[in-house]
Motif scaffolding. Structure first.
Motif, short mmCIF file in Angstrom:
data_model
loop_
_atom_site.label_atom_id
_atom_site.label_comp_id
_atom_site.label_asym_id
_atom_site.label_seq_id
_atom_site.Cartn_x
_atom_site.Cartn_y
_atom_site.Cartn_z
N PHE A 27 -16.94 27.69 30.46
CA PHE A 27 -17.37 26.57 30.05
C PHE A 27 -17.85 25.91 31.08
O PHE A 27 -18.83 24.67 30.92
CB PHE A 27 -15.80 25.96 29.91
CG PHE A 27 -15.98 24.77 29.01
CD1 PHE A 27 -16.41 24.91 27.51
CD2 PHE A 27 -15.26 23.42 29.18
CE1 PHE A 27 -16.42 24.02 26.73
CE2 PHE A 27 -15.37 22.49 28.27
CZ PHE A 27 -15.70 22.84 26.93
N GLU A 32 -9.04 21.75 36.90
CA GLU A 32 -8.51 22.31 35.62
C GLU A 32 -8.33 24.14 36.02
O GLU A 32 -7.29 24.70 35.80
CB GLU A 32 -9.40 22.40 34.50
CG GLU A 32 -8.62 22.93 33.13
CD GLU A 32 -9.38 22.21 32.00
OE1 GLU A 32 -9.54 21.07 31.70
OE2 GLU A 32 -9.74 23.22 31.07
N ASP A 73 -7.65 31.52 28.02
CA ASP A 73 -8.21 30.27 28.13
C ASP A 73 -8.83 30.15 29.84
O ASP A 73 -9.61 29.46 29.69
CB ASP A 73 -7.13 29.14 27.83
CG ASP A 73 -7.85 28.00 27.13
OD1 ASP A 73 -8.81 28.17 26.42
OD2 ASP A 73 -7.55 26.83 27.61
N ILE A 127 -15.16 20.68 20.81
CA ILE A 127 -14.48 21.51 21.79
C ILE A 127 -13.21 20.77 22.35
O ILE A 127 -12.07 21.01 22.26
CB ILE A 127 -15.37 22.35 22.73
CG1 ILE A 127 -16.38 23.18 22.12
CG2 ILE A 127 -14.39 23.18 23.65
CD1 ILE A 127 -17.26 23.79 22.97
N VAL A 148 -12.46 29.14 30.17
CA VAL A 148 -12.87 27.60 30.64
C VAL A 148 -13.87 28.15 32.12
O VAL A 148 -14.55 27.37 32.26
CB VAL A 148 -11.52 26.94 31.51
CG1 VAL A 148 -11.97 25.80 32.38
CG2 VAL A 148 -10.64 26.50 30.35
N PHE A 192 -9.40 31.53 18.07
CA PHE A 192 -8.85 31.49 19.70
C PHE A 192 -6.91 31.28 19.57
O PHE A 192 -6.50 32.19 20.06
CB PHE A 192 -9.43 30.20 20.52
CG PHE A 192 -9.36 30.57 21.92
CD1 PHE A 192 -10.13 31.22 22.62
CD2 PHE A 192 -8.11 30.17 22.66
CE1 PHE A 192 -10.25 31.64 23.80
CE2 PHE A 192 -8.04 30.52 24.21
CZ PHE A 192 -8.97 31.15 24.61
C1 LIG Z 1 -10.41 27.53 23.53
C2 LIG Z 1 -10.72 26.13 24.32
N1 LIG Z 1 -11.15 25.08 23.65
C3 LIG Z 1 -11.02 24.02 24.46
C4 LIG Z 1 -10.50 23.76 25.67
C5 LIG Z 1 -10.78 22.25 26.22
N2 LIG Z 1 -11.84 22.72 27.31
C6 LIG Z 1 -10.28 24.95 26.07
N3 LIG Z 1 -9.62 24.88 27.47
N4 LIG Z 1 -10.09 26.32 25.61
#
Ligand SMILES: Cc1ncc(CN)c(N)n1
Length: 227
Positions: free
Chosen positions: A60, A94, A53, A145, A57, A219
């Motif tokens: 992201f 985060e 994750d 998401i 992120v 995931f």
């Molecule tokens: C796979 C996933 N999906 C959603 C999130 C939330 N931002 C995350 N951290 N990771």
């Protein structure tokens, strides 16, 4: 023809959540999440999730930046930029949290290669970042998401759950009321955009919503060691 007329006074997003309830529940009530909630979680699976994750992120960040740019250019409501900017600001926090949590669990983030399901999810983000993808489509994907994580982790905070004390901080990060408000703000933006969008854009947003659910399930499967 405009594609986004409200169904029974609700927005498109609520309609889709109901229409695809089974799949939505598979994404938000995954056995991995339920194992956190009932206290039987396999800690090696949790550590795998943590490392993967963190990688997700990081990917992201440019995804959010691309949405911010589209909101800036295409949105007729200035408050969209503020909501998305708030999300970007908390990403910084985060990423620091992931580093702290990883050191607590002895997970070495530097050496982690993204697994197949993670790579595929990141590929979806990259496709959504393309300039030709409509703001209505990406804001819908973004809402989905965030909301999957909110719904998943808030389940682990419900009364009667047996979430281990050492995982409470993780669950609170996405399960808290403030994050829920943020998801609601994103939902309102997505519904407003979809209400004004032409039919083909609404269809693409629906596809993006379903794609997010599929990748979230993938995931969690990956984290559980199922793929
Ligand atoms: C796979 C996933 N999906 C959603 C999130 C939330 N931002 C995350 N951290 N990771």
């Amino acid at each position: 023809m405009e594609g986004g007329s409200l169904d029974n006074g609700r927005g498109k997003t609520a309609t889709w959540m109901e229409q695809y309830r089974l799949m939505y529940d598979r994404a938000t009530r995954h056995p991995f999440v339920l194992s956190i909630r009932d206290g039987t979680v396999d800690i090696s699976a949790f550590k795998r999730w943590l490392g993967q994750d963190y990688r997700f992120v990081r990917e992201f960040v440019p995804f959010l930046a691309s949405i911010l740019l589209k909101a800036w250019k295409d949105s007729d409501d200035n408050s969209d930029v503020e909501v998305i900017l708030g999300g970007m600001a908390s990403l910084n926090d985060e990423l620091s949290w992931f580093k702290k949590e990883a050191s607590k669990w002895d997970v070495h983030l530097g050496g982690i290669a993204p697994q197949k399901a993670n790579l595929e999810y990141c590929r979806l983000l990259q496709n959504l970042m393309l300039p030709e993808i409509d703001y209505a489509v990406v804001i819908t994907a973004f809402w989905a998401i965030e909301t999957v994580y909110q719904d998943s982790f808030s389940l682990c905070l419900e009364s009667g759950s047996k979430t281990p004390a050492e995982l409470m901080e993780t669950c609170k990060r996405w399960g808290n009321a403030h994050f829920k408000d943020y998801c609601r703000s994103l939902q309102k933006i997505a519904d407003r955009c979809l209400e004004n969008a032409p039919g083909d854009v609404v269809r693409k947003a629906e596809e993006a919503f379903l794609s997010v659910l599929e990748h979230e399930i993938g995931f969690w499967n990956m984290s559980s060691g199922e793929s």
